[in-house]
Design a protein around this motif. Structure first.
Motif, mmCIF file in Angstrom:
data_model
loop_
_atom_site.group_PDB
_atom_site.id
_atom_site.type_symbol
_atom_site.label_atom_id
_atom_site.label_comp_id
_atom_site.label_asym_id
_atom_site.label_seq_id
_atom_site.Cartn_x
_atom_site.Cartn_y
_atom_site.Cartn_z
ATOM 1 N N TYR A 54 0.851 -1.191 0.000
ATOM 2 C CA TYR A 54 0.000 0.000 0.000
ATOM 3 C C TYR A 54 0.887 1.241 0.000
ATOM 4 O O TYR A 54 1.756 1.405 0.860
ATOM 5 C CB TYR A 54 -0.936 0.000 1.211
ATOM 6 C CG TYR A 54 -2.094 -0.944 1.037
ATOM 7 C CD1 TYR A 54 -3.211 -0.578 0.295
ATOM 8 C CD2 TYR A 54 -2.051 -2.229 1.581
ATOM 9 C CE1 TYR A 54 -4.262 -1.460 0.107
ATOM 10 C CE2 TYR A 54 -3.101 -3.110 1.405
ATOM 11 C CZ TYR A 54 -4.202 -2.722 0.665
ATOM 12 O OH TYR A 54 -5.241 -3.598 0.472
ATOM 13 N N ARG A 55 0.646 2.090 -0.985
ATOM 14 C CA ARG A 55 1.377 3.356 -1.127
ATOM 15 C C ARG A 55 0.336 4.450 -0.897
ATOM 16 O O ARG A 55 -0.351 4.882 -1.816
ATOM 17 C CB ARG A 55 2.016 3.426 -2.503
ATOM 18 C CG ARG A 55 2.981 4.574 -2.707
ATOM 19 C CD ARG A 55 3.712 4.456 -4.053
ATOM 20 N NE ARG A 55 4.650 5.541 -4.214
ATOM 21 C CZ ARG A 55 4.340 6.739 -4.685
ATOM 22 N NH1 ARG A 55 3.090 7.002 -5.041
ATOM 23 N NH2 ARG A 55 5.252 7.676 -4.797
ATOM 24 N N LEU A 56 0.226 4.897 0.342
ATOM 25 C CA LEU A 56 -0.935 5.665 0.792
ATOM 26 C C LEU A 56 -0.712 7.165 0.696
ATOM 27 O O LEU A 56 0.345 7.681 1.067
ATOM 28 C CB LEU A 56 -1.259 5.291 2.239
ATOM 29 C CG LEU A 56 -1.552 3.809 2.498
ATOM 30 C CD1 LEU A 56 -1.637 3.547 3.993
ATOM 31 C CD2 LEU A 56 -2.830 3.369 1.790
ATOM 32 N N MET A 57 -1.749 7.863 0.216
ATOM 33 C CA MET A 57 -1.778 9.323 0.205
ATOM 34 C C MET A 57 -3.149 9.796 0.663
ATOM 35 O O MET A 57 -4.165 9.122 0.430
ATOM 36 C CB MET A 57 -1.508 9.881 -1.191
ATOM 37 C CG MET A 57 -0.079 9.866 -1.648
ATOM 38 S SD MET A 57 0.100 10.757 -3.227
ATOM 39 C CE MET A 57 1.877 10.691 -3.447
ATOM 40 N N LEU A 58 -3.182 10.982 1.287
ATOM 41 C CA LEU A 58 -4.436 11.611 1.679
ATOM 42 C C LEU A 58 -4.765 12.686 0.653
ATOM 43 O O LEU A 58 -3.928 13.551 0.354
ATOM 44 C CB LEU A 58 -4.301 12.225 3.076
ATOM 45 C CG LEU A 58 -5.601 12.643 3.766
ATOM 46 C CD1 LEU A 58 -6.460 11.418 4.088
ATOM 47 C CD2 LEU A 58 -5.289 13.420 5.044
ATOM 48 N N LEU A 59 -5.979 12.619 0.093
ATOM 49 C CA LEU A 59 -6.407 13.568 -0.929
ATOM 50 C C LEU A 59 -7.532 14.444 -0.402
ATOM 51 O O LEU A 59 -8.456 13.962 0.251
ATOM 52 C CB LEU A 59 -6.897 12.850 -2.188
ATOM 53 C CG LEU A 59 -5.977 11.843 -2.882
ATOM 54 C CD1 LEU A 59 -6.610 11.383 -4.201
ATOM 55 C CD2 LEU A 59 -4.602 12.423 -3.129
ATOM 56 N N ALA A 60 -7.459 15.740 -0.720
ATOM 57 C CA ALA A 60 -8.546 16.693 -0.467
ATOM 58 C C ALA A 60 -8.892 17.335 -1.795
ATOM 59 O O ALA A 60 -7.999 17.843 -2.498
ATOM 60 C CB ALA A 60 -8.117 17.756 0.548
ATOM 61 N N ASP A 61 -10.174 17.286 -2.163
ATOM 62 C CA ASP A 61 -10.606 17.791 -3.477
ATOM 63 C C ASP A 61 -9.808 17.148 -4.598
ATOM 64 O O ASP A 61 -9.495 17.798 -5.610
ATOM 65 C CB ASP A 61 -10.473 19.319 -3.541
ATOM 66 C CG ASP A 61 -11.395 20.029 -2.559
ATOM 67 O OD1 ASP A 61 -12.522 19.543 -2.365
ATOM 68 O OD2 ASP A 61 -10.973 21.043 -1.979
ATOM 69 N N GLY A 62 -9.473 15.893 -4.439
ATOM 70 C CA GLY A 62 -8.787 15.152 -5.484
ATOM 71 C C GLY A 62 -7.303 15.408 -5.575
ATOM 72 O O GLY A 62 -6.641 14.861 -6.471
ATOM 73 N N ARG A 63 -6.750 16.208 -4.690
ATOM 74 C CA ARG A 63 -5.321 16.536 -4.756
ATOM 75 C C ARG A 63 -4.619 16.098 -3.473
ATOM 76 O O ARG A 63 -5.188 16.214 -2.374
ATOM 77 C CB ARG A 63 -5.118 18.033 -4.977
ATOM 78 C CG ARG A 63 -5.639 18.529 -6.331
ATOM 79 C CD ARG A 63 -5.288 19.995 -6.522
ATOM 80 N NE ARG A 63 -5.944 20.851 -5.537
ATOM 81 C CZ ARG A 63 -7.180 21.347 -5.672
ATOM 82 N NH1 ARG A 63 -7.895 21.057 -6.743
ATOM 83 N NH2 ARG A 63 -7.687 22.137 -4.743
ATOM 84 N N PRO A 64 -3.367 15.620 -3.589
ATOM 85 C CA PRO A 64 -2.627 15.221 -2.396
ATOM 86 C C PRO A 64 -2.433 16.388 -1.438
ATOM 87 O O PRO A 64 -2.309 17.543 -1.859
ATOM 88 C CB PRO A 64 -1.277 14.750 -2.955
ATOM 89 C CG PRO A 64 -1.547 14.410 -4.378
ATOM 90 C CD PRO A 64 -2.619 15.348 -4.832
ATOM 91 N N VAL A 65 -2.426 16.065 -0.161
ATOM 92 C CA VAL A 65 -2.196 17.062 0.885
ATOM 93 C C VAL A 65 -0.783 16.844 1.429
ATOM 94 O O VAL A 65 -0.571 15.963 2.261
ATOM 95 C CB VAL A 65 -3.228 16.932 2.017
ATOM 96 C CG1 VAL A 65 -3.026 18.053 3.033
ATOM 97 C CG2 VAL A 65 -4.650 16.954 1.465
ATOM 98 N N PRO A 66 0.207 17.619 0.952
ATOM 99 C CA PRO A 66 1.586 17.403 1.419
ATOM 100 C C PRO A 66 1.702 17.617 2.923
ATOM 101 O O PRO A 66 1.152 18.566 3.473
ATOM 102 C CB PRO A 66 2.386 18.467 0.645
ATOM 103 C CG PRO A 66 1.519 18.851 -0.514
ATOM 104 C CD PRO A 66 0.107 18.708 -0.026
ATOM 105 N N GLY A 67 2.414 16.708 3.558
ATOM 106 C CA GLY A 67 2.664 16.857 4.985
ATOM 107 C C GLY A 67 1.482 16.580 5.882
ATOM 108 O O GLY A 67 1.540 16.858 7.085
ATOM 109 N N ALA A 68 0.396 16.031 5.319
ATOM 110 C CA ALA A 68 -0.798 15.779 6.129
ATOM 111 C C ALA A 68 -0.537 14.714 7.194
ATOM 112 O O ALA A 68 -1.130 14.739 8.268
ATOM 113 C CB ALA A 68 -1.959 15.347 5.237
ATOM 114 N N LEU A 69 0.339 13.773 6.869
ATOM 115 C CA LEU A 69 0.636 12.681 7.791
ATOM 116 C C LEU A 69 2.005 12.905 8.419
ATOM 117 O O LEU A 69 2.963 13.269 7.735
ATOM 118 C CB LEU A 69 0.620 11.340 7.054
ATOM 119 C CG LEU A 69 -0.655 10.994 6.278
ATOM 120 C CD1 LEU A 69 -0.498 9.649 5.593
ATOM 121 C CD2 LEU A 69 -1.872 10.992 7.171
ATOM 122 N N LYS A 70 2.090 12.657 9.719
ATOM 123 C CA LYS A 70 3.366 12.719 10.433
ATOM 124 C C LYS A 70 3.613 11.360 11.075
ATOM 125 O O LYS A 70 2.748 10.826 11.778
ATOM 126 C CB LYS A 70 3.354 13.826 11.482
ATOM 127 C CG LYS A 70 3.369 15.229 10.894
ATOM 128 C CD LYS A 70 3.424 16.292 11.970
ATOM 129 C CE LYS A 70 3.672 17.673 11.366
ATOM 130 N NZ LYS A 70 2.643 18.046 10.383
#
Length: 647
Positions: free
Chosen positions: A326-342
């Protein structure tokens, strides 16, 4: 050995009259709180259901995330006890399909989360009450000409497939492995020490390691790819004073995300039946591609949603899939949120300080990550957690890469006043990155070489030994089982294969409490997550190598495998680990050498004694990429030897 009343959501974490008795748990009074319990979703938020990819039938984000119930041990004098039953059960994984028959722990998938306190020795009775034959239909498919651009494994059903012989009648034998627990070989869930229905596996766990999330699963030799797929997996959480003092999000703001993928059969009308289907593609001369299924489950629910507050959350993420990375990213409005995960913790505990994650979180099978996410900036919005690949727009599908439906789950952030959350600047004062002083300087490293399919059409794990310069001078290259490596300083090392098959006689024998350097060299196109039992380690380096000099027919190097460049360690690779991915994750590169060769160097500690294994944690590879490992008291290794006597 009865279990405590752990089914009540607001019950205290530890119902123990003598919680504070003795130094092992002194100072843990603050743990006696309902706020430590994983809590269920609450309050509706934005977002809503969405259609899934064509032919997958089910609606995404239709069902709420299910939080596994918590089991807590009870005190028996100087140790704690717990009984966990293995049971056949009907499990609901989506509201639009029938219940799924599964082999489970305590009747649920995943099994209940076992919560413990560090320093309390734990004894678990794993009681096998499974019934029937394995509730999985195993099939494969394939055609000449190489991998399909849109393999049948992207879709439900068994049309176009053939049944895999010998699976349908598998009886419910079991061997439970508490993955990551530093316990002796006699309690590790040795994969050939099976228990039948009516029998009990009694395991004693020291439970004296840093606060972290481990997981338990079936480890039955030869068939773990089917038994784990049938549902035998669950989370194990250990708490300690250091973690409790940090003020991290807890209660309903601490959420386990146990990831897996599954496929299901269809009836004559094309509706999902709920029957588990293990489906793989066979390529060319019957080479099995790694398993990938189209339905992503989080805590046993297909594409769930979770209502969250606009504030900080702690996510305990575990990849329990058979083979999918799993290569996980968090998206808001279809776009990645840089730095959302720590990242605050890895397989074996907390980091020294939080590390920002700018790209994707790569978790291979068996890996865990302790993650903080702050939803306060997304009040009234819906976000998606997606699985991604390099070269594919985040959130987009890629049928040829087993990513027909990339969505994992949806977060619905409530439209209310945000609560700002500031992560601690220091997490663990006890964690330290290993230094030059901690390394062994008088012993050669262990070498493990990962090789693509040979004559048996399966990938191989080679244990190696270094060859002297004099011996190397007499060799003609390429030679079977001989690999030469040229490092960043131009130093040439010649390696000779000593063992490959599980039943080969030799085994790595290690001194208890020693530190060893292990070097994993991947010459194959596929990445491999490597797991060591009875041990934990730190990753020292990840380096790219030119592996085109490896002759895949002769099975040796025609010219040395050569250093190219250093690669960065990812944030979740910088703590204490028990699984490490060797090979590039999430990249689409075609051709016989599509994935760059990698050399991953780890420093391994061996605090437990006994017989274990080291292996690839892709379960479809585990049967043939596994070797025994023995950890022995150091004085036993030399007892009775006279000076000058070889040993």
């Amino acid at each position: 050995m009865e279990n405590p009343s752990a089914d009540i959501p607001d019950s205290p974490l530890f119902k123990r009259r003598t919680l504070l008795r003795g130094g092992a748990v002194a100072g843990l009074a603050s743990l006696v709180s309902a706020h430590s319990v994983f809590a269920a979703p609450h309050d509706a938020g934005p977002g809503g259901p969405e259609p899934s990819a064509e032919k997958l039938i089910l609606t995404k984000f239709q069902d709420p995330l299910r939080i596994p119930r918590v089991l807590r041990p009870i005190e028996r004098g100087g140790h704690d006890e717990l009984t966990v039953r293995l049971r056949t059960a009907e499990v609901r994984v989506h509201s639009q399909m029938p219940a799924v028959r599964m082999w489970t722990y305590e009747g649920s998938y995943p099994g209940p989360t076992i919560e413990t306190v560090r320093g309390r020795r734990l004894r678990i009775a794993w009681e096998n009450e499974l019934t029937g034959t394995i509730p999985v239909t195993a099939v494969d498919f394939g055609a000449p000409g190489g991998p399909s651009p849109d393999p049948l494994s992207n879709y439900p059903g068994t049309a176009g497939c053939q049944e895999v012989a010998g699976v349908a009648g598998l009886q419910p034998w079991a061997a439970v492995h508490l993955h990551g627990m530093l316990t002796g070989g006699g309690n590790d869930g040795w994969m050939e020490n099976l228990i039948a229905p009516g029998d009990v596996q009694l395991s004693a766990y020291p439970n004296d390691q840093s606060a972290t999330a481990l997981w338990y699963h079936d480890h039955t030799h030869h068939v773990s790819r089917f038994s784990v797929y049938a549902g035998l997996a669950g989370l194990f959480v250990c708490r300690d004073e250091e973690e409790q003092a940090l003020g991290l999000p807890r209660g309903r703001h601490e959420v386990p995300l146990i990831l897996s993928d599954r496929n299901f059969d269809l009836d004559a009308s094309g509706a999902l039946t709920g029957r588990l289907v293990h489906k793989v593609e066979m390529v060319g001369t019957k080479l099995m591609r790694t398993h990938a299924a189209p339905y992503t489950l989080v805590n046993g629910v297909i594409w769930p949603y979770l209502d969250v507050d606009p504030r900080g959350y702690r996510l305990r993420i575990a990849n329990t899939a058979n083979s999918r990375i799993y290569r996980l990213m968090l998206l808001a409005d279809g776009r990645p949120v840089p730095g959302a995960l720590k990242i605050i913790g890895t397989d074996q505990g907390l980091l020294e300080a939080p590390l920002p994650l700018e790209g994707a979180l790569n978790l291979s099978p068996g890996e865990r990550a302790d993650v903080l996410v702050d939803f306060s900036a997304f009040r009234g919005q819906a976000l998606k957690l997606v699985n991604t690949m390099e070269g594919v727009v985040p959130g987009a599908s890629s049928a040829r890469n087993d990513l027909l439906e990339p969505d994992v789950m949806q977060f619905r952030v409530a439209d209310r006043k945000p609560a700002r959350f500031t992560p601690p600047t220091v997490l663990s004062s006890t964690f330290e990155r290993m230094s030059h002083h901690d390394m062994p300087h008088d012993t050669a490293p262990r070498w493990v070489v990962l090789v693509g399919p040979g004559t048996a059409n399966v990938p191989e794990l080679w244990e190696m030994e270094e060859v002297t310069d004099a011996e190397a001078a007499g060799l003609t290259f390429p030679a079977a089982g001989i690999v030469q490596v040229k490092d960043a300083d131009g130093m040439l090392t010649t390696l000779r294969r000593t063992a490959m098959d599980y039943d080969d006689g030799r085994a790595f024998t290690v001194a208890h409490d020693s530190v060893e350097i292990w070097k994993y060299l991947n010459l194959a196109a596929s990445p491999h997550p490597m797991h060591i039992h009875l041990a934990h380690f730190q990753v020292l380096a990840r380096d790219n190598y030119d592996v085109t000099g490896f002759d895949r027919t002769v099975r040796g190097t025609a010219r040395p495998v050569a250093y190219l460049k250093a690669a960065a360690l990812e944030p979740h690779e910088q703590g204490e680990k028990d699984v490490i991915r060797v090979g590039t994750a999430g990249e689409i590169r075609l051709g016989p050498n599509g994935t760059p060769g990698e050399l991953v160097t780890v420093a391994v500690r061996f605090p437990a004694i006994g017989r274990g294994v080291h292996h690839c944690h892709m379960l479809e590879h585990e049967q043939h990429m596994v070797r025994p490992l023995v950890v022995s008291p150091a004085d036993h290794l030399h007892a009775g030897h006279h000076a000058g006597t070889p040993h």
